[in-house]
Design a protein around this motif. Structure first.
Motif, PDB file in Angstrom:
ATOM      1  N   THR A  91      28.601  68.054 -93.993  1.00  0.00           N
ATOM      2  CA  THR A  91      27.330  68.762 -93.785  1.00  0.00           C
ATOM      3  C   THR A  91      26.599  68.946 -95.109  1.00  0.00           C
ATOM      4  O   THR A  91      25.384  68.719 -95.205  1.00  0.00           O
ATOM      5  N   GLU A  96      19.361  70.367 -90.384  1.00  0.00           N
ATOM      6  CA  GLU A  96      20.492  70.835 -89.582  1.00  0.00           C
ATOM      7  C   GLU A  96      20.014  71.143 -88.175  1.00  0.00           C
ATOM      8  O   GLU A  96      18.949  71.739 -87.983  1.00  0.00           O
ATOM      9  N   ASN A 111      28.126  63.581 -88.738  1.00  0.00           N
ATOM     10  CA  ASN A 111      27.471  63.684 -90.048  1.00  0.00           C
ATOM     11  C   ASN A 111      27.623  62.390 -90.858  1.00  0.00           C
ATOM     12  O   ASN A 111      26.655  61.929 -91.488  1.00  0.00           O
TER      13      ASN A 111
END
Length: 121
Positions: free
Chosen positions: A40, A52, A114
């Motif tokens: 992340t 996000e 991710n």
């Protein structure tokens, strides 16, 4: 003897099978704790054009920066650990296994997602 009384006499699962307990939580830590946090942060740093998607994580990031993300993950992890330990003490197999398995699956999915987004950008 009643079933609940029998459960109180048995040692918790994490005492009977400590290696199993440790490996379940090592997998959860590696995927949810380390994998998702690192991927992340990498995603947020190297792909600024995509934000996000999780509104709770966005709130934590906006309020406290990257430390907010880490604190949020630690809080979720500790709640799940507490549920697992409570389940082990009560002899509840579902509550013992569900938290680390769930965190491992979620962490694996989020890390892979991710990394995929990093790769495609």
């Amino acid at each position: 003897m009643s079933r609940s009384r029998d459960r109180r006499r048995r040692r918790p699962a994490y005492n009977r099978r400590p290696q199993e307990f440790y490996w379940l939580w090592i997998a959860a830590t590696a995927t949810y704790g380390v994998g998702d946090i690192v991927s992340t942060i990498a995603f947020l740093e190297y792909v600024p054009t995509i934000g996000e998607a999780n509104p709770i994580v966005v709130l934590a990031l906006d309020s406290f920066g990257l430390s907010g993300l880490v604190l949020l993950k630690i809080a979720v992890y500790l709640v799940m650990l507490w549920i697992s330990v409570t389940g082990a003490r009560d002899g509840d197999t579902l509550l013992y296994y569900f938290p680390p398995v769930l965190l491992t699956l979620v962490g694996t999915y989020l890390t892979a997602s991710n990394i995929r987004l990093l790769w495609l950008s």
